[in-house]
Design a protein around this motif. Structure first.
Motif, mmCIF file in Angstrom:
data_model
loop_
_atom_site.group_PDB
_atom_site.id
_atom_site.type_symbol
_atom_site.label_atom_id
_atom_site.label_comp_id
_atom_site.label_asym_id
_atom_site.label_seq_id
_atom_site.Cartn_x
_atom_site.Cartn_y
_atom_site.Cartn_z
ATOM 1 N N GLU A 143 44.109 24.080 13.183
ATOM 2 C CA GLU A 143 43.804 23.842 11.771
ATOM 3 C C GLU A 143 44.152 22.402 11.390
ATOM 4 O O GLU A 143 43.397 21.737 10.678
ATOM 5 N N ILE A 144 45.269 21.920 11.880
ATOM 6 C CA ILE A 144 45.683 20.537 11.603
ATOM 7 C C ILE A 144 44.681 19.564 12.214
ATOM 8 O O ILE A 144 44.259 18.608 11.570
ATOM 9 N N HIS A 145 44.253 19.834 13.444
ATOM 10 C CA HIS A 145 43.278 18.958 14.103
ATOM 11 C C HIS A 145 41.939 18.972 13.366
ATOM 12 O O HIS A 145 41.316 17.926 13.177
ATOM 13 N N LYS A 146 41.526 20.153 12.958
ATOM 14 C CA LYS A 146 40.252 20.291 12.248
ATOM 15 C C LYS A 146 40.312 19.548 10.906
ATOM 16 O O LYS A 146 39.393 18.821 10.541
ATOM 17 N N VAL A 162 45.955 14.612 18.549
ATOM 18 C CA VAL A 162 45.826 13.843 17.301
ATOM 19 C C VAL A 162 45.513 12.386 17.633
ATOM 20 O O VAL A 162 44.647 11.764 17.016
ATOM 21 N N GLN A 163 46.186 11.855 18.646
ATOM 22 C CA GLN A 163 45.950 10.463 19.042
ATOM 23 C C GLN A 163 44.534 10.280 19.581
ATOM 24 O O GLN A 163 43.872 9.290 19.276
ATOM 25 N N LYS A 164 44.059 11.251 20.357
ATOM 26 C CA LYS A 164 42.691 11.169 20.890
ATOM 27 C C LYS A 164 41.673 11.163 19.753
ATOM 28 O O LYS A 164 40.708 10.398 19.770
ATOM 29 N N ILE A 165 41.901 12.025 18.772
ATOM 30 C CA ILE A 165 41.001 12.095 17.613
ATOM 31 C C ILE A 165 41.017 10.755 16.875
ATOM 32 O O ILE A 165 39.971 10.202 16.531
#
Length: 185
Positions: free
Chosen positions: A4-7, A160-163
């Protein structure tokens, strides 16, 4: 919860990219672009109205923008708004529509606009980094509350870093494209 955080992070970053695209589109390049007029607001029947809501804006030729108001009485107020804008163009009014001939940009002006584009993209990167920080803070809080393990935290932070890297690369690509557009003679 991690997903959910990534989305959520991706959604917010997409909004930032869209805002950047709009902002870059409004920066004038060498060619006529109807988006140049997006920020212009016209005094129409006593209320400020975006120009694109009261007129059809087209670029029939590479250096000409044509503005045809839906209501002929708005012609003079549109012309006045364009003259007062920071575009540095002179509209010509023929009674039915307004034509703007976009002059060739000088080398100095091109460099100035390139700096504006870079600053705009840097602002977008700051927003992206803030979103990354917020996502990482939420993940750390989850780990502190024993909702996730330390290994899961590390994995989630890597994601998160990849995003973030993906979106920063998009910002760089958009900026590079705009700079080429501006510097093109």
């Amino acid at each position: 919860m991690k997903m959910e955080i990534h989305k959520n992070l991706e959604e917010k970053m997409n909004k930032t990219i869209n805002a950047l695209k709009d902002e870059l589109a409004s920066i004038r390049a060498g060619r006529a672009n109807p988006a140049m007029l997006d920020r212009i607001v016209v005094e129409y029947y006593g209320s400020p109205t975006p120009i694109k809501q009261i007129a059809a804006i087209t670029a029939p030729e590479p250096r000409i923008i044509s503005i045809q108001p839906y209501d002929g009485s708005a012609l003079s107020s549109i012309e006045k708004a364009i003259l007062q804008s920071d575009l540095g163009v002179n509209p010509s009014n023929d009674g039915k529509l307004i034509r703007i001939i976009v002059p060739q940009l000088t080398e100095e002006r091109r460099k100035e606009l390139t700096k504006v584009a870079k600053k705009t993209s840097e602002d977008a990167k700051v927003v992206l980094r803030n979103e990354r920080r917020n996502a990482n803070d939420r993940l750390k809080k989850m780990q502190k509350d024993n909702e996730i393990t330390e290994d899961e935290l590390k994995t989630a932070q890597d994601e998160v870093q990849k995003i973030t890297d993906k979106f920063i690369k998009m910002v760089d690509e958009l900026t590079e494209k705009k700079e080429k557009d501006i510097m093109e003679v």
